[in-house]
Design a protein around this motif. Sequence first.
Motif, PDB file in Angstrom:
ATOM      1  N   THR A 173       0.820  -1.216   0.000  1.00 28.61           N
ATOM      2  CA  THR A 173       0.000   0.000   0.000  1.00 28.61           C
ATOM      3  C   THR A 173       0.854   1.266   0.000  1.00 28.61           C
ATOM      4  OG1 THR A 173      -0.213  -0.241   2.411  1.00 28.61           O
ATOM      5  CG2 THR A 173      -2.037  -1.015   1.054  1.00 28.61           C
ATOM      6  N   PHE A 185      -0.333   4.554  -1.281  1.00 37.28           N
ATOM      7  CA  PHE A 185      -1.695   4.636  -0.735  1.00 37.28           C
ATOM      8  C   PHE A 185      -1.599   4.539   0.797  1.00 37.28           C
ATOM      9  CE2 PHE A 185      -5.836   3.419   0.603  1.00 37.28           C
ATOM     10  CZ  PHE A 185      -6.742   3.724  -0.400  1.00 37.28           C
ATOM     11  N   ASP A 232      -2.815   3.663   3.764  1.00 38.92           N
ATOM     12  CA  ASP A 232      -3.967   2.884   4.237  1.00 38.92           C
ATOM     13  C   ASP A 232      -3.885   2.645   5.743  1.00 38.92           C
ATOM     14  OD1 ASP A 232      -6.173   1.288   4.450  1.00 38.92           O
ATOM     15  OD2 ASP A 232      -5.216  -0.494   3.599  1.00 38.92           O
ATOM     16  N   THR A 275     -12.314  -0.407   1.584  1.00 40.26           N
ATOM     17  CA  THR A 275     -11.458   0.782   1.537  1.00 40.26           C
ATOM     18  C   THR A 275     -11.249   1.241   0.102  1.00 40.26           C
ATOM     19  OG1 THR A 275     -10.279   0.078   3.533  1.00 40.26           O
ATOM     20  CG2 THR A 275      -9.198   1.721   2.156  1.00 40.26           C
ATOM     21  N   GLY A 276     -10.972   0.297  -0.796  1.00 43.97           N
ATOM     22  CA  GLY A 276     -10.746   0.638  -2.195  1.00 43.97           C
ATOM     23  C   GLY A 276     -11.973   1.229  -2.862  1.00 43.97           C
ATOM     24  N   HIS A 307     -12.657   4.782  -1.709  1.00 47.33           N
ATOM     25  CA  HIS A 307     -11.729   5.732  -2.321  1.00 47.33           C
ATOM     26  C   HIS A 307     -11.990   5.926  -3.811  1.00 47.33           C
ATOM     27  CE1 HIS A 307      -8.146   7.775  -3.600  1.00 47.33           C
ATOM     28  NE2 HIS A 307      -7.705   6.720  -4.270  1.00 47.33           N
ATOM     29  N   ARG A 338     -10.879  10.684  -0.270  1.00 48.75           N
ATOM     30  CA  ARG A 338      -9.414  10.638  -0.248  1.00 48.75           C
ATOM     31  C   ARG A 338      -8.925   9.339   0.379  1.00 48.75           C
ATOM     32  NH1 ARG A 338      -6.610  15.901   2.053  1.00 48.75           N
ATOM     33  NH2 ARG A 338      -4.844  14.547   1.578  1.00 48.75           N
ATOM     34  N   ASP A 339      -7.779   8.846  -0.112  1.00 49.78           N
ATOM     35  CA  ASP A 339      -7.262   7.546   0.339  1.00 49.78           C
ATOM     36  C   ASP A 339      -7.072   7.482   1.850  1.00 49.78           C
ATOM     37  OD1 ASP A 339      -5.176   9.359   0.335  1.00 49.78           O
ATOM     38  OD2 ASP A 339      -4.012   8.336  -1.212  1.00 49.78           O
ATOM     39  N   LYS A 371      -5.835  -0.046  -8.112  1.00 52.72           N
ATOM     40  CA  LYS A 371      -5.687   0.404  -6.725  1.00 52.72           C
ATOM     41  C   LYS A 371      -6.503  -0.478  -5.792  1.00 52.72           C
ATOM     42  CE  LYS A 371      -4.440   5.292  -6.745  1.00 52.72           C
ATOM     43  NZ  LYS A 371      -4.849   6.653  -6.301  1.00 52.72           N
TER      44      LYS A 371
END
Length: 312
Positions: free
Chosen positions: A25, A31, A33, A75-76, A79, A85-86, A185
């Motif tokens: 990530t 990313f 995370d 989460t993906g 986003h 936002r990530d 992503k």
Amino acid sequence: MLDLIVSTLTQGFIYALLSFGVYITYSVLDFPDLSVDSTFPLGAAVTAVLLLKGMNPWLTLVCAALAGAVAGLCTGLIHVKLGVRDLLAGIITMTALSSVNLLIAGSNLTVERAVDTIFTSAPVMAVLGGLTLSGRKLVVSLVLVVVVKLVLDLYFRTKSGLLLRAVGDNGTLVTTLAQNKGNMKILGVVLANALVALCGGVLCQEQRSYSAVMGIGQVVFGLATVIIGVSLIRFFVGSRAAQGMRKIPVLRFLASPKGTTAVLLGSVLYKFCIQIAINAGLPANMLKFITAVLFLLVLVIAGRRGEEIIHA
């Protein structure tokens, strides 16, 4: 002393699974995370509950990884599809999972000694029955992390793996190749969280316990191991020893270690640093504080290189 070294190595190998996820990530995808802090106990919660229900210990790890993958998918999607936002997407998932983990296994859960784990399962006992429990834990965790590392190395050489790496380096390039960088992503975050949850499941079986707060600070640990490992590997690659090894065909592959090798090395070294700090007299209940201080020291020593490694 030998038991302490074996125990620390085992912990380093197990936590390397988490570090692989953080590496994907932060370093590959760029990313940030934060859902890792809740995905880790999610894997442990699923594993503990399924073990107590009598499921095969190896299958519980598969279920834990799948649970982590679902968390990463959330989460993906938040986003990519909802445009959040990530960093905030990870925080949202982390917050939601805090309640989910409590619903699954409560605040604490202990796996009874009568329940088999991967370290006491029939196949392992048939092959490693002559070793002590700590010896079996070391061998099983080593084999598991090496297998995961090799699978990741093979994946990063595939078209999908190369595209995944390209998303973090140059998302525009992925688009020009008629590929959806958003989907890549999502795939990367799913894979990373599956590895983190797998780590939580293995640790649950190693310690025979689950705690709702066991995930606090795991992002910090993962980032520190990545920085330490990659920094050491970069230093080694530029050394005279590596240059000499490149001239020998048989040893050439050792002169340019993979990123996953660096992460594995960093995980083991960082665990040894923590263990040394505890042996120096610092109380065990200061473990998170020690982790944070060590990470700060790593960042200060690495300087700008630390940021470059995280967002490589």
